[in-house]
Enzyme design. Structure first.
Site, PDB file in Angstrom:
ATOM      1  CG  ASN A 211      -0.755  -0.181   2.454  1.00 41.35           C
ATOM      2  OD1 ASN A 211       0.017  -1.045   2.815  1.00 41.35           O
ATOM      3  ND2 ASN A 211      -1.318   0.654   3.310  1.00 41.35           N
ATOM      4  CG  ASP A 212      -0.381   4.201   2.543  1.00 41.96           C
ATOM      5  OD1 ASP A 212      -1.238   3.509   1.974  1.00 41.96           O
ATOM      6  OD2 ASP A 212      -0.580   4.748   3.646  1.00 41.96           O
TER       7      ASP A 212
ATOM      8  CD  GLN B  93       2.777   1.306   5.635  1.00 44.17           C
ATOM      9  OE1 GLN B  93       1.919   0.816   6.339  1.00 44.17           O
ATOM     10  NE2 GLN B  93       3.992   1.588   6.091  1.00 44.17           N
TER      11      GLN B  93
HETATM   12  C1  FRU Z   1      -3.470   4.523   4.325  1.00 38.35           C
HETATM   13  C2  FRU Z   1      -3.105   3.870   5.647  1.00 38.35           C
HETATM   14  C3  FRU Z   1      -2.336   4.822   6.550  1.00 38.35           C
HETATM   15  C4  FRU Z   1      -1.554   3.888   7.407  1.00 38.35           C
HETATM   16  C5  FRU Z   1      -1.211   2.772   6.450  1.00 38.35           C
HETATM   17  C6  FRU Z   1      -1.135   1.418   7.080  1.00 38.35           C
HETATM   18  O1  FRU Z   1      -3.665   3.600   3.313  1.00 38.35           O
HETATM   19  O2  FRU Z   1      -4.263   3.397   6.291  1.00 38.35           O
HETATM   20  O3  FRU Z   1      -3.151   5.719   7.268  1.00 38.35           O
HETATM   21  O4  FRU Z   1      -0.414   4.470   7.947  1.00 38.35           O
HETATM   22  O5  FRU Z   1      -2.209   2.791   5.466  1.00 38.35           O
HETATM   23  O6  FRU Z   1      -0.676   0.493   6.153  1.00 38.35           O
END
Ligand code: FRU
Length: 485
Positions: free
Chosen positions: A42-43, A59
């Site tokens: 993710n991010d 992430q």
């Molecule tokens: C956004 C989020 C962030 C968090 C991360 C966890 O997609 O929810 O707020 O830090 O992903 O993976």
């Protein structure tokens, strides 16, 4: 390195090896978008250029195609085309980050790379606690955790995450996404002289603040920067209702333009504008590179939006990143353009000028493929125009509205749509297509649609349809893809 850290690294590396063949045989594997080696990406995190090298962290949940105790994966590049997948940067190894090394950012101080991230401790259904933490590196690839630098301030719930740090006039600033005790999304501003001791300046924006009505119960991934004389706050509010063509995804990603008064902690701003109109775009992060450009990378995914319906799940990976884009402020809007470096991936150009289609549907010779870039310039567009991609997605234009449709990812008997009303006539479309994604830059980046697409793997046909007459030129390039070493 603690024992726990060593174990987690080993387990993640084993998982990569175990699933390598499956992941690599997936026909939906991307050619020029970062995807995870296994599991869930993710991010984008910690985007920075240091001594010439671009660092992209992300992430990462190695063990499942679902969210959980996140790691920070790490890519580096000198040119945004040739990439190296580095060793895992951070694992959820400590008491204060055992629920996940959540999103954050990077800065350079005293010739060391400083990563600020959220240490999550998981509770049932929601975080039990979230801290802002620091990790430091001398060499850019191995990191030493320094622990917690900020705990949740009074008046806010445990949803307190995603620190973005920058320096201005010798002072360090940090914005963090937060939720107030009355369950409103907020962005909190902190300042520091030494990156260790932080003082809260205050909430600078949020739901029911600064002229906004109810505007979401949690604001994630804030990013605040000046661009061409304007202060821009990018943020991802959760809990907005769909409103006509707006806020169609489960969670939103957009920005407020205004003026920040850092001393008083006041950000006077205009309305919220969405950064992207496609099905999958969230949690973008920006950086200033050594050329002085403001670059953005987004996550091509949306949390809680039928994530398990993506077909890559059966091959043990899910989600990817967008291509890097350069941002400009045109006085009203953020304009996004793919970075010029991506031209390095192009093969020879195929070009047709003055193609006219009238009340018909046609293919244009050679305009097909699955890892390609297309550039269309319209000379005349009398009534309606559409591009059908791979008998799967369609991008259509009618009455100033541009619509992207695809089969509903979860309920395949339905079609789903995302739309935008353009500020001016459709003049130009630039499409970046990869094996399972589509990014459409509309009118030189005034609007963007970012989406995953899952057509039949070998399907390469593109058809153009016009009601009334449309005359356009089209350029097509095959793209060689990112080079990994
Ligand atoms: C956004 C989020 C962030 C968090 C991360 C966890 O997609 O929810 O707020 O830090 O992903 O993976």
């Amino acid at each position: 390195m603690t024992n726990r850290d060593v174990q987690l690294r080993r387990a993640a590396e084993n998982e990569i090896l175990k699933q390598k063949e499956t992941v690599e045989s997936d026909p939906y594997r991307q050619k020029y978008h970062h995807m995870p080696p296994v599991g869930l990406m993710n991010d984008p995190n910690g985007l920075i250029q240091w001594k010439g090298t671009y660092h992209f962290f992300y992430q990462w949940m190695p063990f499942e195609t679902a969210h959980g105790a996140k790691f920070w994966g790490h890519y580096t590049s000198n040119d945004l085309i040739h990439w190296k997948h580095e060793n895992i940067a951070l694992t959820p190894s400590e008491v204060f980050d055992q629920g996940g090394v959540y999103s954050g950012s990077a800065v350079i101080h005293n010739d060391q790379l400083h990563l600020f991230y959220t240490g999550n401790i998981d509770g049932e259904q929601k975080p039990e606690t979230e801290y802002q933490c620091l990790a430091i590196s001398e060499d850019g690839v191995t990191f030493e955790k320094k622990g917690i630098v900020i705990e949740t301030p009074a008046g806010y719930t445990a949803h307190f995450r995603d620190p973005k740090v920058w320096k201005e006039d010798q002072i360090w600033y940090m914005v963090v996404g937060a939720q107030s005790e009355d369950l409103q999304g907020n962005v909190l501003l902190f300042s520091s002289n030494d990156l260790r001791n932080w003082v809260m300046v205050g909430p600078i924006a949020g739901s029911k603040q600064g002229g906004l009505g109810e505007f979401g119960c949690m604001w994630e991934c804030p990013d605040l920067f000046e661009l061409d004389g304007k202060d821009l706050l990018i943020v991802c509010p959760q809990g907005l209702e769909a409103d006509g063509m707006n806020y169609a995804n489960t969670y939103q990603s957009g920005y407020f333009a205004g003026e920040l008064n850092k001393e008083e902690g006041k950000f006077s701003h205009g309305h919220f504008q969405e950064l992207d109109r496609g099905f999958e775009f969230y949690a973008p992060q920006t950086m200033i590179d050594e050329k002085g450009r403001r670059l953005l990378v987004g996550w091509m995914g949306v949390p809680d939006q039928y994530e398990q319906a993506h077909p890559t799940v059966e091959n043990h990976w899910i989600h990817c990143m967008t291509i890097p884009r350069e941002l400009k402020w045109d006085g009203k809007k953020i304009i996004q353009a793919p970075v010029p470096e991506l031209k390095e991936m192009r093969g020879p150009v195929l070009m047709h000028s003055s193609v006219t289609i009238k009340n018909d549907q046609k293919a244009v010779r050679g305009v097909q493929g699955r890892a390609i870039e297309l550039n269309l310039e319209f000379d005349e567009l009398e009534d309606q125009f559409a591009i059908e991609l791979f008998q799967y997605a369609s991008l259509s234009y009618k009455d100033d509205v541009l619509t992207l449709s695809r089969p509903h990812l979860e309920d395949k008997s339905k079609t789903e749509f995302r739309r935008v009303l353009l500020d001016r006539d459709l003049k130009n479309l630039r499409l970046f297509i990869d094996h399972s994604s589509l990014e459409v830059f509309v009118n030189e980046g005034e609007e963007v649609f970012t989406s995953r697409i899952y057509p039949q793997p070998n399907e390469e046909h593109i058809l153009f349809t016009s009601l009334g007459a449309t005359t356009f030129s089209v350029e097509k390039w095959g793209l060689s893809g990112y080079q990994y070493r």
